[in-house]
Design a protein around this motif. Structure first.
Motif, PDB file in Angstrom:
ATOM      1  N   TYR A  65      15.492   9.187  -6.722  1.00  0.00           N
ATOM      2  CA  TYR A  65      14.184   8.586  -6.432  1.00  0.00           C
ATOM      3  C   TYR A  65      13.094   9.087  -7.370  1.00  0.00           C
ATOM      4  N   ASP A  66      12.970  10.407  -7.525  1.00  0.00           N
ATOM      5  CA  ASP A  66      11.879  10.972  -8.330  1.00  0.00           C
ATOM      6  C   ASP A  66      11.895  10.444  -9.760  1.00  0.00           C
ATOM      7  N   LYS A  67      13.063  10.382 -10.350  1.00  0.00           N
ATOM      8  CA  LYS A  67      13.186   9.935 -11.729  1.00  0.00           C
ATOM      9  C   LYS A  67      13.034   8.420 -11.837  1.00  0.00           C
ATOM     10  N   TYR A 107       5.654   4.782 -11.552  1.00  0.00           N
ATOM     11  CA  TYR A 107       4.949   4.224 -10.391  1.00  0.00           C
ATOM     12  C   TYR A 107       4.292   5.349  -9.588  1.00  0.00           C
ATOM     13  N   LEU A 108       5.039   6.412  -9.316  1.00  0.00           N
ATOM     14  CA  LEU A 108       4.519   7.514  -8.517  1.00  0.00           C
ATOM     15  C   LEU A 108       3.396   8.251  -9.233  1.00  0.00           C
ATOM     16  N   ASN A 109       3.558   8.511 -10.518  1.00  0.00           N
ATOM     17  CA  ASN A 109       2.503   9.182 -11.276  1.00  0.00           C
ATOM     18  C   ASN A 109       1.218   8.368 -11.256  1.00  0.00           C
ATOM     19  N   ILE A 154       6.480  14.918  -3.649  1.00  0.00           N
ATOM     20  CA  ILE A 154       5.820  15.025  -4.958  1.00  0.00           C
ATOM     21  C   ILE A 154       4.311  15.114  -4.797  1.00  0.00           C
ATOM     22  N   LEU A 155       3.740  14.205  -4.008  1.00  0.00           N
ATOM     23  CA  LEU A 155       2.291  14.229  -3.799  1.00  0.00           C
ATOM     24  C   LEU A 155       1.865  15.516  -3.099  1.00  0.00           C
ATOM     25  N   ALA A 156       2.614  15.940  -2.100  1.00  0.00           N
ATOM     26  CA  ALA A 156       2.269  17.158  -1.370  1.00  0.00           C
ATOM     27  C   ALA A 156       2.220  18.368  -2.305  1.00  0.00           C
ATOM     28  N   LYS A 157       3.154  18.449  -3.222  1.00  0.00           N
ATOM     29  CA  LYS A 157       3.171  19.563  -4.191  1.00  0.00           C
ATOM     30  C   LYS A 157       1.908  19.533  -5.051  1.00  0.00           C
ATOM     31  N   ALA A 182      11.902  17.125  -0.152  1.00  0.00           N
ATOM     32  CA  ALA A 182      10.569  17.712   0.010  1.00  0.00           C
ATOM     33  C   ALA A 182      10.661  19.180   0.423  1.00  0.00           C
ATOM     34  N   LYS A 183      11.588  19.490   1.323  1.00  0.00           N
ATOM     35  CA  LYS A 183      11.765  20.872   1.751  1.00  0.00           C
ATOM     36  C   LYS A 183      12.193  21.762   0.585  1.00  0.00           C
ATOM     37  N   GLY A 184      12.980  21.210  -0.329  1.00  0.00           N
ATOM     38  CA  GLY A 184      13.384  21.969  -1.507  1.00  0.00           C
ATOM     39  C   GLY A 184      12.215  22.316  -2.400  1.00  0.00           C
ATOM     40  N   LYS A 185      11.218  21.427  -2.462  1.00  0.00           N
ATOM     41  CA  LYS A 185      10.038  21.671  -3.289  1.00  0.00           C
ATOM     42  C   LYS A 185       9.034  22.577  -2.589  1.00  0.00           C
TER      43      LYS A 185
END
Length: 216
Positions: free
Chosen positions: A26-28, A33-35, A62-65, A90-93
């Motif tokens: 998902y992140d990649k 779009y996310l950025n 990603i946003l939370a970080k 998310a928990k990993g980040k």
């Protein structure tokens, strides 16, 4: 709190299952779009020291970080997502942050104490909710007096009507996007007053941004 009707659970489950399968890439896959949407949101978002904040559909965090890296005075950040494998990312980040906790619920089933949060973030996700009115009712209940709802989502107008139709046709996700004017009307119905708004386009998407205050 009563559980939503079975039809909501069925539709919401399909969306969550889709994102569980997508979570490893998902992140990649959605980085541009996310950025774009995250940076646009962060250019407007201004938390106060001691804020308790709910990110209603936090995805992989990603946003939370970015929020925690930019604002170190947040009292508590609650990350919710119905897709358990997205939440694991998310928990990993963010698992090492003492002011972060995680919940794994459909937004129709969120259950917090009355007037818990100073701010609620709903980013790139409102169009997935099956019972959107129930979600807005929850948001209003969870916010403290004068609390703010920040919403950024697909803007169902213009050429995006075609894009949204094709996404809905080809994807297992539940899709119910709104135009800016439709969203403002719905927010007013559930006790929110719009403080700030914006519309813009990115590639084949159209977006709106709204900052709303809870009306008492």
């Amino acid at each position: 709190m009563h559980s939503p009707p079975a039809v909501i659970n069925k539709k919401a489950k399909k969306t969550a299952e889709y994102y569980n399968k997508l979570s490893p890439k998902y992140d990649k896959l959605y980085s541009s779009y996310l950025n774009q949407t995250h940076e646009h949101f962060l250019s407007h978002f201004k938390p106060e020291p001691g804020d308790r904040i709910l990110d209603a559909s936090a995805g992989t965090g990603i946003l939370a970080k970015k929020l925690l890296d930019n604002f170190n005075t947040i009292e508590e950040l609650v990350l919710n997502d119905p897709a358990s494998k997205m939440l694991e990312k998310a928990k990993g980040k963010l698992g090492s942050y003492s002011n972060v906790r995680f919940t794994n619920c459909y937004c129709e089933e969120l259950d917090f104490e009355h007037q818990t949060f100073d701010k609620i973030i709903c980013l790139n996700s409102f169009h997935y909710y099956v019972d959107q009115k129930a979600v807005l009712s929850h948001f209003h209940n969870f916010l403290k007096p004068g609390g703010e709802l920040y919403m950024l989502d697909w803007n169902h107008k213009g050429y995006f009507l075609i894009s949204s139709f094709l996404i809905d046709l080809l994807s297992p996700e539940n899709i119910n996007s709104r135009s800016l004017e439709e969203m403002k009307s719905l927010l007013k119905e559930f006790g929110f007053k719009v403080q700030e708004q914006e519309e813009w386009s990115f590639r084949w998407w159209k977006f709106f941004y709204l900052r709303c205050k809870k009306s008492d």
